[in-house]
Write an enzyme that holds these catalytic residues in place. Structure first.
Site, short mmCIF file in Angstrom:
data_model
loop_
_atom_site.label_atom_id
_atom_site.label_comp_id
_atom_site.label_asym_id
_atom_site.label_seq_id
_atom_site.Cartn_x
_atom_site.Cartn_y
_atom_site.Cartn_z
N SER A 133 0.86 -1.18 0.00
CA SER A 133 0.00 0.00 0.00
C SER A 133 0.90 1.23 0.00
O SER A 133 1.72 1.40 0.91
CB SER A 133 -0.89 -0.05 1.25
OG SER A 133 -1.67 1.11 1.35
N LYS A 159 -0.88 -0.89 -4.48
CA LYS A 159 -2.12 -0.16 -4.16
C LYS A 159 -1.75 1.29 -3.90
O LYS A 159 -0.89 1.58 -3.06
CB LYS A 159 -2.76 -0.79 -2.92
CG LYS A 159 -3.83 0.05 -2.24
CD LYS A 159 -4.58 -0.78 -1.22
CE LYS A 159 -4.74 -0.05 0.10
NZ LYS A 159 -5.47 -0.86 1.11
N LYS A 161 -2.88 4.94 -2.59
CA LYS A 161 -3.86 5.70 -1.84
C LYS A 161 -4.26 6.91 -2.69
O LYS A 161 -3.39 7.55 -3.28
CB LYS A 161 -3.25 6.17 -0.51
CG LYS A 161 -3.01 5.04 0.48
CD LYS A 161 -4.33 4.45 0.97
CE LYS A 161 -4.12 3.54 2.16
NZ LYS A 161 -5.40 3.01 2.68
N ASP A 187 -7.11 3.00 -3.31
CA ASP A 187 -7.88 3.01 -2.06
C ASP A 187 -8.16 4.46 -1.65
O ASP A 187 -7.22 5.23 -1.41
CB ASP A 187 -7.08 2.30 -0.96
CG ASP A 187 -7.85 2.16 0.35
OD1 ASP A 187 -9.02 2.59 0.41
OD2 ASP A 187 -7.27 1.62 1.32
N GLU A 212 -11.06 0.75 -3.88
CA GLU A 212 -11.40 0.41 -2.51
C GLU A 212 -12.07 1.59 -1.80
O GLU A 212 -11.54 2.71 -1.82
CB GLU A 212 -10.10 -0.01 -1.80
CG GLU A 212 -10.26 -0.51 -0.38
CD GLU A 212 -8.91 -0.96 0.20
OE1 GLU A 212 -7.96 -1.20 -0.57
OE2 GLU A 212 -8.82 -1.05 1.44
N ASP A 237 -14.01 -1.83 2.23
CA ASP A 237 -13.13 -2.04 3.38
C ASP A 237 -13.91 -1.59 4.61
O ASP A 237 -14.59 -2.40 5.27
CB ASP A 237 -11.83 -1.24 3.17
CG ASP A 237 -10.90 -1.21 4.37
OD1 ASP A 237 -11.27 -1.69 5.45
OD2 ASP A 237 -9.77 -0.68 4.25
N LYS A 261 -10.25 -7.38 6.93
CA LYS A 261 -9.32 -7.03 8.01
C LYS A 261 -9.89 -7.60 9.29
O LYS A 261 -10.96 -7.16 9.74
CB LYS A 261 -9.21 -5.51 8.16
CG LYS A 261 -8.43 -4.82 7.05
CD LYS A 261 -8.39 -3.33 7.31
CE LYS A 261 -7.74 -2.60 6.16
NZ LYS A 261 -7.92 -1.15 6.27
N GLY A 289 -4.46 -4.69 5.55
CA GLY A 289 -3.46 -4.50 6.60
C GLY A 289 -3.77 -3.24 7.39
O GLY A 289 -4.47 -2.35 6.91
O1 OSB Z 1 -7.45 1.46 4.27
O2 OSB Z 1 -6.30 -0.26 3.90
C1 OSB Z 1 -6.46 0.80 4.53
C2 OSB Z 1 -3.48 1.44 6.83
C3 OSB Z 1 -4.12 1.99 7.92
C4 OSB Z 1 -5.47 2.17 7.89
C5 OSB Z 1 -6.21 1.80 6.75
C6 OSB Z 1 -5.57 1.24 5.65
C7 OSB Z 1 -4.19 1.09 5.69
C8 OSB Z 1 -3.40 0.60 4.58
C9 OSB Z 1 -2.07 -0.03 4.93
O3 OSB Z 1 -3.69 0.73 3.41
C10 OSB Z 1 -2.06 -1.47 4.72
C11 OSB Z 1 -0.86 -2.16 5.29
O4 OSB Z 1 -0.81 -2.43 6.51
O5 OSB Z 1 0.03 -2.51 4.51
MG MG Z 2 -8.59 0.44 2.81
#
Ligand code: OSB
Ligand code: MG
Length: 366
Positions: A133, A159, A161, A187, A212, A237, A261, A289
């Site tokens: 991510s 991925k 953001k 995402d 996402e 999510d 998750k 994650g």
């Molecule tokens: O939306 O997936 C998410 C991290 C913290 C809170 C929300 C998200 C995330 C990530 C990181 O995208 C995912 C990771 O731990 O690699």
């Molecule tokens: Mg997410």
């Protein structure tokens, strides 16, 4: 088994670089670990709450409070990990807190029985592919450098953001630089509204695996409407908090892929139920994650080894976020991480590292 209590511990883990999402920037994780102490032995759990209620309504202080006041005392008669969720069910919400307690009891139980998380959950692979991510950055060149490094390290899926102002052009730049073969998804962490539907449909040009959580967590119907305008699969999510809400979102046509998750849904056992519900409906899932330490990561890898996890997860190596992990580090090889096979989580914190990073400890009897 008799649960005697839990040792709660906050651990300050600096991130290798700031991680920016549409809801904020993180430079350190305030990890809450729980150690279950039972007459059969000890087990570890990791709570994925953030320091602030920006991803979900839970936050570390709220988690500690609800555990101390309500959840832990409710486990005085709980005979095994399978009963934890039932005994905590009267208390509304606080799924991340519940998940951490269940995880710790499950680890204690599985260690005592000599079974691994993966075996208990129904894993079928001995390694899992790793996605990464990638946060929002100050500039596109900076992002392209970061993506180049992750691809060179072997990550099999990227991925990005996104948020308004950091979306279509950024995805275009990544596609232009790295080509159409790279597995790519985005995402939004709830940063858009249905009025952005036409804008989000511009992402259809880039052959993304999924978008996402573009809309608000409560806006399940909005996602169903959006799915009629946007061709790229919608993946929920934040909106999916249980097997029941997963089933409803699937039935409504709001999600055609699910990010699972365990913390968000109240635990690894509920996570497995979502896997089962989604798989039965032909909906692919992947493991999300929450910037876990090696403790949460170990369990996520086990979950990601179930057969319905057909897309690479946000299951990255320890060095994606941390210079020093509290467990022996997870090191990626060939874009994969090995599924721990030893009893329970298969890993435990390294005592010296744990002590050095610990900021607070409290013993809470049941
Ligand atoms: O939306 O997936 C998410 C991290 C913290 C809170 C929300 C998200 C995330 C990530 C990181 O995208 C995912 C990771 O731990 O690699
Ligand atoms: Mg997410």
């Amino acid at each position: 088994m008799k649960i005697e209590g839990f040792e709660l511990r906050r651990v300050g883990m600096p991130l290798v670089s700031p991680f920016r999402t549409s809801f904020g920037t993180q430079t350190e994780r305030d990890v809450l670990l729980v150690k279950a102490v039972t007459d059969a032995g000890e087990g570890w759990g990791e709570c994925v709450t953030g320091a602030d209620p920006l991803y979900s309504s839970e936050y570390v202080e709220s988690t500690v409070d609800v555990m101390r006041r309500f959840l832990i005392p409710a486990l005085a008669q709980t005979p095994d990990a399978g009963r934890v969720a039932t005994d905590l069910h009267p208390f509304k919400g606080h799924r991340m807190a519940k998940a951490a307690l269940e995880m710790a009891v499950l680890d204690a139980e599985l260690r005592a029985e000599g079974r691994s998380f993966a075996r208990e959950l129904g894993g079928v692979h001995d390694s899992v592919p790793c996605g990464v991510s990638v946060g929002i950055m100050d500039s596109v060149p900076q992002l392209l450098d970061a993506v180049a490094r992750y691809l060179a390290q072997g990550y099999v899926r990227i991925k990005l953001k996104i948020e308004p102002g950091w979306d279509v052009e950024v995805v275009r730049a990544v596609r232009e630089r790295f080509g159409d073969e790279v597995l790519l998804q985005v995402d939004a962490n709830t940063a858009y509204t249905l009025r952005d539907a036409r804008h989000l449909a511009k992402l259809d040009a880039f052959d993304l695996l999924l978008i996402e959580q573009p809309l608000d967590e409560d806006d399940v119907l909005g996602h169903a409407d959006l799915a009629k305008v946007v061709k790229t699969p919608i993946c929920l999510d934040e909106s999916i908090v249980s097997a029941q809400s997963a089933a409803a979102a699937i039935r409504l046509g709001a999600t055609s892929v699910i990010n699972i998750k365990p913390g968000r849904v109240g635990g690894y056992l509920e996570a497995r139920r979502i896997h089962d519900v989604a798989t039965a409906a032909g909906v692919p899932v992947w493991c999300g994650g929450m910037i876990e330490s090696g403790i949460g990561r170990a369990a996520n890898i086990a979950l990601a080894s179930l057969p319905g996890f057909t897309l690479p997860g946000d299951v990255s190596a320890s060095d994606r976020f941390y210079t020093t992990d509290i467990t022996p580090p997870f090191v990626m090889a060939g874009g994969h991480l090995p599924v721990p096979a030893a009893p329970g989580l298969g890993v435990a914190p390294v005592p010296e590292i744990l002590d050095e990073l610990t900021t607070w400890v409290e013993w809470m009897p049941v």
